[in-house]
Design an enzyme around this catalytic site. Structure first.
Site, mmCIF file in Angstrom:
data_model
loop_
_atom_site.group_PDB
_atom_site.id
_atom_site.type_symbol
_atom_site.label_atom_id
_atom_site.label_comp_id
_atom_site.label_asym_id
_atom_site.label_seq_id
_atom_site.Cartn_x
_atom_site.Cartn_y
_atom_site.Cartn_z
ATOM 1 N N GLY A 229 -8.321 -3.089 -14.452
ATOM 2 C CA GLY A 229 -7.949 -2.700 -13.103
ATOM 3 C C GLY A 229 -7.837 -1.195 -12.947
ATOM 4 O O GLY A 229 -7.407 -0.487 -13.866
ATOM 5 N N ASP B 140 -5.744 0.439 -11.252
ATOM 6 C CA ASP B 140 -4.354 0.877 -11.353
ATOM 7 C C ASP B 140 -3.961 1.136 -12.801
ATOM 8 O O ASP B 140 -3.266 2.121 -13.102
ATOM 9 C CB ASP B 140 -3.415 -0.153 -10.717
ATOM 10 C CG ASP B 140 -3.635 -1.567 -11.247
ATOM 11 O OD1 ASP B 140 -4.743 -1.878 -11.741
ATOM 12 O OD2 ASP B 140 -2.695 -2.380 -11.159
ATOM 13 N N ILE C 213 0.867 -1.176 0.000
ATOM 14 C CA ILE C 213 0.000 0.000 0.000
ATOM 15 C C ILE C 213 0.902 1.223 0.000
ATOM 16 O O ILE C 213 1.823 1.320 0.811
ATOM 17 C CB ILE C 213 -0.912 0.043 1.239
ATOM 18 C CG1 ILE C 213 -1.868 -1.154 1.247
ATOM 19 C CG2 ILE C 213 -1.716 1.349 1.275
ATOM 20 C CD1 ILE C 213 -2.726 -1.236 2.499
#
Length: 271
Positions: A109, A111, A12
């Protein structure tokens, strides 16, 4: 201050921005291991501990998660601890400004979407983004900022760990550049296969994209590396042009500002 949260399968990353638009600046970032079992309260405790005195200065949050369980807890955390702060979670239905020209846009996704947005914003040219994370993603972005698709391969750690766990005579090794492509011992041989092998994988995919798509055959194409392992692999590649370590955080900032501007535009006729 804008807090950006990038949750992946392995790590993270938190980023803290001051200003907005052309005046925005990433002033600090933090990295922690992802634990899919973390609760909203645990996330809030860790985030607040890292932010310290900046906690009360947060005016907005932009987040993504490729781990569904963590995404759910982040949503709860934002409601419980930062309910007064505008926030954007990048997920299906959220407007990013990136046309997804693929068979099933909902499968892309978050991202990959925000990386594409940031790449187009930074370079305003046809881009190929290589994200060295848990998986190795090669994403193709048109000159108009459209996401055209790409390729996904196993990440460096996944491949190395699988080799060690599935081979009785091999063990896990440190992933560093060996002194030569021709290893003189088992450790160096495994390091050579990992580092130089992945560099070759990236170069091969990039060359195939450039060969297959006429719009990507010219000299204006920018190949961008990002992700945890980019500093290790990028120097060994022949096709990567730029290293943008904060590409995802920048994309999260852009998504937040676009959504805030849209909300402001909707409110203005009533003011």
């Amino acid at each position: 201050m804008l807090l950006t949260v990038d949750v992946r399968n392995t790590n993270i990353v938190l980023g803290l921005f001051t200003g907005s638009g052309e005046h925005s600046k990433l002033v600090q970032d933090w990295r922690m291991r992802t634990d899919a079992r973390m609760t909203a309260d645990e996330l809030a405790l860790i985030f607040r501990g890292l932010l310290g005195a900046h906690t009360d200065q947060i005016t907005g949050v932009s987040a993504l998660s490729t781990v569904p369980s963590v995404l759910r807890e982040i949503r709860v955390m934002l409601t419980r601890y930062w309910g007064h702060v505008p926030h954007v979670l990048v997920e299906p239905g959220v407007r990013t400004g990136v046309p997804l020209l693929v068979d099933n846009p909902k499968e892309v996704g978050a991202d990959r979407i925000v990386n594409s947005l940031a790449a187009h914003h930074l370079y305003d040219a046809p881009c190929i983004v290589v994200d060295f994370g848990t998986s190795t993603c090669v994403d193709v972005v048109s000159a108009k900022g459209e996401f055209l698709g790409g390729a996904i391969a196993p990440g460096l750690e996944i491949s190395s760990d699988a080799l060690a766990s599935q081979s009785a005579a091999l063990r896990k090794v440190e992933l560093v550049r060996p002194r030569s492509v021709v290893g003189k011992n088992t450790v160096e041989c495994m390091q050579s296969g990992a580092v130089f092998g992945f560099a070759g994988l990236v170069d091969g995919l990039v060359r195939r994209v450039r060969k297959e798509l006429p719009a990507f055959s010219g000299s204006d194409v920018v190949v961008i590396a990002t992700g945890d392992r980019a500093p290790l692999i990028m120097p060994e590649t022949e096709t990567v042009d730029e290293h943008e370590p904060d590409l995802t955080l920048e994309g999260l900032r852009l998504v937040y500002e676009r959504n805030q501007a849209r909300r402001g535009a909707r409110r203005s006729p009533l003011e």
